[in-house]
Design a protein around this motif. Structure first.
Motif, PDB file in Angstrom:
ATOM      1  N   THR A 149       0.738  -1.165   0.118  1.00  0.00           N
ATOM      2  CA  THR A 149       0.148   0.085  -0.058  1.00  0.00           C
ATOM      3  C   THR A 149       1.001   1.401   0.021  1.00  0.00           C
ATOM      4  O   THR A 149       1.298   1.624   0.988  1.00  0.00           O
ATOM      5  CB  THR A 149      -0.751  -0.012   1.180  1.00  0.00           C
ATOM      6  OG1 THR A 149      -1.241  -1.097   1.403  1.00  0.00           O
ATOM      7  CG2 THR A 149      -1.946   0.890   1.190  1.00  0.00           C
ATOM      8  N   PRO A 150       0.946   1.878  -1.097  1.00  0.00           N
ATOM      9  CA  PRO A 150       1.774   3.056  -1.145  1.00  0.00           C
ATOM     10  C   PRO A 150       1.077   4.067  -0.171  1.00  0.00           C
ATOM     11  O   PRO A 150      -0.111   4.254  -0.092  1.00  0.00           O
ATOM     12  CB  PRO A 150       1.603   3.525  -2.690  1.00  0.00           C
ATOM     13  CG  PRO A 150       0.857   2.485  -3.461  1.00  0.00           C
ATOM     14  CD  PRO A 150       0.172   1.439  -2.440  1.00  0.00           C
ATOM     15  N   GLU A 151       1.830   4.785   0.646  1.00  0.00           N
ATOM     16  CA  GLU A 151       1.273   5.757   1.412  1.00  0.00           C
ATOM     17  C   GLU A 151       0.328   6.573   1.097  1.00  0.00           C
ATOM     18  O   GLU A 151      -0.739   6.909   1.937  1.00  0.00           O
ATOM     19  CB  GLU A 151       2.413   6.364   2.330  1.00  0.00           C
ATOM     20  CG  GLU A 151       3.668   6.510   1.588  1.00  0.00           C
ATOM     21  CD  GLU A 151       4.642   7.594   2.201  1.00  0.00           C
ATOM     22  OE1 GLU A 151       4.223   8.266   3.184  1.00  0.00           O
ATOM     23  OE2 GLU A 151       5.693   7.436   1.998  1.00  0.00           O
ATOM     24  N   VAL A 152       0.269   7.024  -0.087  1.00  0.00           N
ATOM     25  CA  VAL A 152      -0.447   8.002  -0.683  1.00  0.00           C
ATOM     26  C   VAL A 152      -1.976   7.567  -1.058  1.00  0.00           C
ATOM     27  O   VAL A 152      -2.858   8.108  -1.074  1.00  0.00           O
ATOM     28  CB  VAL A 152       0.057   9.045  -1.893  1.00  0.00           C
ATOM     29  CG1 VAL A 152       0.848   9.975  -1.321  1.00  0.00           C
ATOM     30  CG2 VAL A 152       0.952   8.201  -2.585  1.00  0.00           C
ATOM     31  N   ASN A 153      -1.891   6.401  -1.545  1.00  0.00           N
ATOM     32  CA  ASN A 153      -2.798   5.810  -1.789  1.00  0.00           C
ATOM     33  C   ASN A 153      -3.765   4.718  -0.921  1.00  0.00           C
ATOM     34  O   ASN A 153      -3.631   3.815  -0.698  1.00  0.00           O
ATOM     35  CB  ASN A 153      -2.689   4.512  -2.883  1.00  0.00           C
ATOM     36  CG  ASN A 153      -2.507   5.185  -4.330  1.00  0.00           C
ATOM     37  OD1 ASN A 153      -2.986   6.407  -4.630  1.00  0.00           O
ATOM     38  ND2 ASN A 153      -2.215   4.281  -5.403  1.00  0.00           N
ATOM     39  N   THR A 154      -4.774   5.734  -0.577  1.00  0.00           N
ATOM     40  CA  THR A 154      -5.660   5.001   0.560  1.00  0.00           C
ATOM     41  C   THR A 154      -6.412   3.917  -0.310  1.00  0.00           C
ATOM     42  O   THR A 154      -6.990   4.031  -1.444  1.00  0.00           O
ATOM     43  CB  THR A 154      -6.682   5.984   1.055  1.00  0.00           C
ATOM     44  OG1 THR A 154      -6.724   7.062  -0.121  1.00  0.00           O
ATOM     45  CG2 THR A 154      -6.363   6.696   2.501  1.00  0.00           C
ATOM     46  N   PRO A 155      -6.827   2.824   0.468  1.00  0.00           N
ATOM     47  CA  PRO A 155      -7.694   1.792  -0.104  1.00  0.00           C
ATOM     48  C   PRO A 155      -9.065   2.603  -0.219  1.00  0.00           C
ATOM     49  O   PRO A 155      -9.392   3.716   0.381  1.00  0.00           O
ATOM     50  CB  PRO A 155      -7.893   0.816   1.021  1.00  0.00           C
ATOM     51  CG  PRO A 155      -7.288   1.547   2.108  1.00  0.00           C
ATOM     52  CD  PRO A 155      -6.352   2.467   1.786  1.00  0.00           C
ATOM     53  N   ALA A 156      -9.749   2.073  -1.446  1.00  0.00           N
ATOM     54  CA  ALA A 156     -11.061   2.870  -1.545  1.00  0.00           C
ATOM     55  C   ALA A 156     -11.966   2.867  -0.653  1.00  0.00           C
ATOM     56  O   ALA A 156     -12.884   2.108  -0.516  1.00  0.00           O
ATOM     57  CB  ALA A 156     -11.434   2.063  -3.235  1.00  0.00           C
ATOM     58  N   LEU A 190     -15.265   8.488   0.871  1.00  0.00           N
ATOM     59  CA  LEU A 190     -14.669   9.931   1.473  1.00  0.00           C
ATOM     60  C   LEU A 190     -15.510  10.225   2.361  1.00  0.00           C
ATOM     61  O   LEU A 190     -16.506  10.519   2.609  1.00  0.00           O
ATOM     62  CB  LEU A 190     -14.577  10.946   0.278  1.00  0.00           C
ATOM     63  CG  LEU A 190     -13.955  10.709  -0.838  1.00  0.00           C
ATOM     64  CD1 LEU A 190     -14.345  11.796  -1.815  1.00  0.00           C
ATOM     65  CD2 LEU A 190     -12.402  10.739  -0.117  1.00  0.00           C
ATOM     66  N   PRO A 191     -14.497  10.684   3.417  1.00  0.00           N
ATOM     67  CA  PRO A 191     -15.180  11.533   4.817  1.00  0.00           C
ATOM     68  C   PRO A 191     -15.726  12.703   4.596  1.00  0.00           C
ATOM     69  O   PRO A 191     -15.234  13.653   5.318  1.00  0.00           O
ATOM     70  CB  PRO A 191     -14.262  11.287   5.681  1.00  0.00           C
ATOM     71  CG  PRO A 191     -12.616  11.325   4.881  1.00  0.00           C
ATOM     72  CD  PRO A 191     -13.104  10.886   3.595  1.00  0.00           C
TER      73      PRO A 191
END
Ligand SMILES: Nc1ncnc2c1ncn2[C@@H]1O[C@H](COP(=O)(O)OP(=O)(O)OP(=O)(O)O)[C@@H](O)[C@H]1O
Ligand SMILES: [Mg+2]
Lengths: 269, 250
Positions: free
Chosen positions: B92-99, B102-103
């Motif tokens: 998991t690249p740090e920037v790519n949040t798992p889908a 959106l909050p």
């Protein structure tokens, strides 16, 4: 190596934003049409947001490219964080007002009301998360005064919800979220890119299983897909030179896709 | 460039690591079945024995076939490829949040909004009272506000992003940031990196040479400027070079 069948497809996937390389992907095109209509609405500010590599800058460049045929558009792709610089650059680019000294917001608004454009000029701001709250507030005031219309992109990070910031909470913002591609969209993206450049043989090598794997590895992120394709084709070019008999032209090798993913860090190994 | 042989090795290790749990479960299940069988039918001791034999036989069988192939080509690869593929271990690249959804829901946001006092009440009055210019005073009285509110601004995050996406615009941004903050060696570094990615950005060259000047390396700065002028005909670079030469003669 340069005569390789794979060097051209490889270079297609360099991570470069150029509106001429824009690929039509259904969901993105739909968004893009919405964006173009929204831009013509009065008193709206438009916010394009999404995770890194989802195509925000690409969409903004495309918008710039298309709109500039018909009306005054100016894009700031490197944020200008200093506020008086920001106003000075806008005054110069939009109202051809050259001044070495600082310009206040009041001056700027006066300037705007003195110059008449048939259509409100549009300003595109990339990487807007870098602007200060104070400057964002001024941007809103300029937009409120109907002097300029703004489209901004925000890069959304995991640990910080910038869209929740107070100045994006007002009704004047119309926000559009860009997302990662579904496997079908990723397929369209890769195929269209290859076909546009006449790389038919290479495009034919992708089967559904390959696409599923690529989609799984990249989670449909365009930038990650670019990186993966770049190293995959580099790898193919290497084998083509050293062991051409190992290449099968009817499908991509799972093993090689995985090796490319290890190389790009998508697989931890 | 790509180091394919070492990539092949890493891939092999990765495959073995991936298939280890699978192999262990298979072996584990076999053992459990055998023991269960043994305890449920303690009389039929022959069953486990026959199974054992089979296992041994198949082991030998596969060993020899693998050995044969080893003479020809990549034996271990064949063996590994015959193992069913399980889901790859995606980092998991740090920037790519798992889908995640959106909050952005207003409920979540409202408290934040409440906590933050309306930042600049003075500015809000501006459009109504356009003739009075409160803006410049505000900026001067609070020079830090020009920079960034520290909550949103983290130059390291941008630097990481630059390392990741090699976007010359970000590089220039970072160089400019460091230059503005008097951090000339960093400004030099980032302008250098930016030039390496795209050597046509005037401002990046200027920051590069200005940083050199600040670092006391005027000669190098002059050389760089001459080089850049020869390629670009930049007015600003010429001016800078002129003023450097004047200072030199003084
Ligand atoms: N519709 C598209 N057509 C062609 N290429 C695209 C498209 N969308 C994205 N890309 C490719 O994906 C890459 C990443 O997109 P882009 O740089 O626009 O992402 P971003 O959302 O701006 O990321 P960041 O938040 O890091 O700035 C681009 O280099 C481009 O090659
Ligand atoms: Mg971008």
């Amino acid at each position: 190596m340069e005569h390789s069948l794979f060097s051209k497809p490889r270079d297609l996937f360099l991570d470069i934003v150029n509106p001429r390389d824009y690929v039509q992907i259904d969901s993105v095109s739909h968004m893009y049409q919405n964006l173009k209509t929204s831009v013509q609405k009065p008193l709206k500010m438009i916010l394009l947001y999404g995770k890194p590599g989802t195509g925000k800058s690409m969409l903004l460049h495309k918008l710039h490219h298309d709109l500039s045929k018909h009306q005054k558009v100016f894009m700031i792709d490197i944020p200008i964080i200093d506020e008086s610089d920001f106003l000075r650059v806008l005054a110069q680019k939009i109202y051809s007002y050259v001044n070495r000294e600082a310009i206040t917001l009041t001056d700027f608004l006066e300037l705007a009301s003195a110059v008449n454009y048939a259509q409100t000029p549009i300003v595109l701001l990339d990487e807007a998360q870098l602007y200060s709250t104070l400057l964002m507030e001024k941007i809103r005031l300029i937009s409120d005064a109907r002097a300029l219309k703004f489209v901004i992109t925000l890069h959304k990070t995991q640990d910080e919800d910038i869209i929740a910031k107070e100045h994006f909470q007002t009704r004047i913002w119309e926000s559009i979220e860009l997302k990662n591609a579904s496997p079908e969209e990723l397929k369209v993206y890769i195929q269209k890119k290859l076909l546009k450049a006449n790389c038919f043989d290479v495009a034919n090598m992708f089967n559904d299983k390959n696409i599923q794997l690529i989609s799984k590895l990249t989670r449909g992120n365009y930038r990650d897909a670019n990186k993966l394709m770049f190293s995959l084709f580099s790898l193919y070019a290497w084998y083509e030179e050293k062991y051409p008999s190992k290449i099968k032209y009817n499908a991509l090798k799972t093993k090689w896709i995985e090796m490319a993913a290890i190389h790009t860090g998508l697989i931890r190994a | 460039m790509l180091d394919i042989p070492s990539l092949e090795q890493r891939w092999l290790k990765y495959k073995i690591k991936r298939s280890l749990p699978y192999l262990l479960t298979v072996v584990g299940t076999i053992i459990v079945v055998i023991t269960l069988n043994y305890f449920l039918n303690p009389d039929k001791v022959s069953i486990p024995l026959t199974i054992k034999k089979e296992v041994n036989q198949s082991k030998e069988g596969s060993k020899t076939s693998i050995h044969d192939e080893a003479m020809v080509l990549e034996p271990s690869m064949q063996f590994i490829q015959s193992i069913p593929v399980t889901a790859p271990d995606i980092t998991t690249p740090e920037v790519n949040t798992p889908a995640k959804p959106l909050p952005v829901t207003p409920k979540k946001i409202l408290p934040v909004q409440k906590n933050i006092p309306s930042p600049l009440p003075i500015i809000k009055n501006v459009p109504n009272t356009i003739p009075t210019p409160p803006m410049p005073k505000l900026i001067q009285s609070n020079p830090n506000s020009i920079k960034r509110d520290s909550a949103t601004f983290n130059i390291h995050e941008i630097e990481d992003r630059f390392t990741n996406n090699s976007n010359p615009h970000l590089g220039l941004y970072i160089a400019r940031y460091h230059y503005d903050n008097g951090n000339y060696s960093e400004a030099y570094n980032y302008a250098l990196k930016t030039n390496a990615i795209n050597n046509t950005i005037e401002e990046s060259w200027l920051i590069f040479t200005k940083s050199l000047i600040k670092l006391g390396k005027t000669d190098q700065a002059k050389k760089t400027l001459q080089l850049y002028i020869s390629q670009s005909d930049s007015e600003e670079a010429k001016n800078l070079l002129n003023s450097l030469n004047k200072e030199g003669t003084k």
